[in-house]
Design a protein around this motif. Sequence first.
Motif: not given
Length: 790
Positions: A527-534, A552-558
């Motif tokens: 939806t956004n050509p510049a990109g949306t942190p998601t 912006a996110s670079s990591n995920v922890a469960i």
Amino acid sequence: MQRLLTLVFLLGLAVPAGISISGCTRNPAGNYCNGAGYGLKLTDVASIDLEPRTTGISLAFGQTQQVASPTAKTCKGTTASVSGYTYGTSNNQLVDLSPSGNICAGTWNRRSGGGIPDYTICNAPSPLPSTNGGPYAAAYVTATAQGISSNQVQIFVHPQVTSVSLVLEDIGTTTPFAGCLSQTQTAQLDAQAFYNSNGTQTLLCAPNSTSVPSCSTAIGNLQYASQNATIATIDQFGVITAVLPGTTYITASVAGSGSSAGYFSTCPPASINVTLNGQTSGTVTQGVTQNLVTQIIDTKGNAIQGLTLDYQSTNPLTISAGAGGAITANFAGQADIYAVCQPNTCNPAPIDKIGVNLTGAPITSNSVTITTPGLASQFIWMASPVSPSSPGLLTLPGLPPNAGSQYFVPVELITGSVGSPVKLPYIPNTMVLDRTGSNLYFGSSHELMVYSTATNSLTKEDPNVPGVVLAAAPDNQTILINDPLRKIFYVYRTSAGSFTTFSGVGTAAQWTPDAKTLYIVGTDYSTNPAGTPTLFVNNINTGWTTYPLPSASSNVAITIPSVGAFESGQTTIAHAWCPQVTPSSTGSTLGQAYPLAATVAAQTDVLAATTDGAHVLGVGLDGGSSPTLTDISVDTFGSLKTGACPTDPAGDTILPVTLATPFVQTPLPFTASQLDQVVAAPGSSLAFVTYATASGAAPTAKLPYYQPVAGAGLGTVGQVTLAGSPTAPVTGVFSLDDTIFFVSTSGDNLVHYVDVKSLTDKQQIKPGLVDANGNSLPVTVIVTKPRSTT
């Protein structure tokens, strides 16, 4: 004298004749049912059964239906031979029958002329019936043969039903109820039905109504069907039996018309409790299987049996959890085991009924800590994938553009020797080991490359899925590949080579231990050509859903257990599995399947969850070169009601969970230009941090560590002195028996074996990875699995 001789002659003939007749005596009376020589014979029709005698037949005006074939019996109960039946009706203006037994809800055509055969057109009753002011009535039909009539079958005649709404009643009463039934409990299904009267939907019948009759009186027996028979079953009389937790749609049909009548819920678990020998911790000897004891109580306080639970291990290669809670210790080490009731295999609900009667959402148990004493040797694989400026890849400052090695190196600790480098078809961009340690997956811009860990040989190349391998599912069936150029995710089935796609670019991804939910952090360009942190979430029940991130996110922890995921960023946040729903009179409407559950006012660049479920550890640079560690205390069972999601005041709809996340912070004793990892130990008592050194830092880098404590207090920070002259610890992994931390370093391009107990560097090896020009490279990916020492 002549007369006397004649008499003697006759007597002589009579004696043998009498003897012969007495030996062949016939009994004609034996052919009759009463044995008296009259009445019904043994082969005559004694009774005729016409079905359905208990439920009758429901027909709309002008509808037809062939009567069921009658069954004729003799007086002995055997089948009687009948050449044909004659059919009769109690009201031939309402229900007419053809000679062959075809029923008409009205009257058949006879002598229509124009070449139209008789009994081919069924005309609606004229005038239409009216009973108690309603357009319905009933007649009875019979079948006759050899002077014997069958039982009567009731025929209900009424307008065409346009819709049906379900009503549940307590057995033996006419009292409707809402909510759920516990396992094996029963209820009587009833309904209200509507018909079209001059373009207006008009109530035809309903239970407990003073204005219209009950449907059993007006239209007869409805046929109900459960969309999911594992949740509920329904017999021919509309009695529904609760089987397993969940919600299912119920359809109803009558007179050839059907509709979705409503839904039914079997009560879900309110709590799941697992123990080993009555305790929440224990020891399992290597090679031995022990079984957890699981107790499940539903929302009505009744026990549940036969649920399909996912038993999950935080260290499945070492200590595995099988079906039914069978715990097998394959190698020495430690793991936490817990059970999850996860839709769709447990407590399912249609997507628009998630939350109804607390169904459609997962429920987790407490955890049981399992320890297997001893030590395990290790296999190690090391690689230096290319490091372009693509998401999800470890980029090392100071390396030339696109620097990477086309080789990987195996090491077997039982011998301690470094294996020969294995050349790949292309320079990889990632290396991922599956959760059983069977296959190595290498991504590249050309193709997916798969290597067997048993032989270190190439087993598959697939050019259809180029890109970065971000994660491997714990069930060994699926991997996630992301092509950042085409901005596509491939959810790739490894055995079939098939895949599904979704739009986006990912930086990091993790599956939950049951392999049913995949969390990805990255950028949405749809939806956004510049990109949306998601945050992208793919769940087997709800499919793909997306949630915008504040940064912006670079990591995920469960989290452990896997009730949600924390995402790194300028503000650290968490999304959890308790859905956001809007209650309504017909159930609920699903808003977000994985809504926001926590916000932590701390910047993190890298994250890790400890396997005991007590901490989420994050490290962030906060715009400078001085890192700060954030220790977030996560009390899952303080936030969830005994493992289940919170509910609204009425207690029948699920609400989003708010995770309590108190945290403490401490600076770490090094400077960095970027953070690469925070790696938590299998035993939860230790974590190491890897990074790239900041400009002007000390020439010899150390390995920082953190030892968390119970509760929300601050743990211990320290550093391990590494042998040689490393400029930074690059990447690391714990041995699964929690005895060694393998860490690579830049500058000297070594891999160090750090003893976890003494926190000392015990051994170093040089893998010898080089780029295309022969330049030595540091290891940027290390994976490991245990091996038997026997």
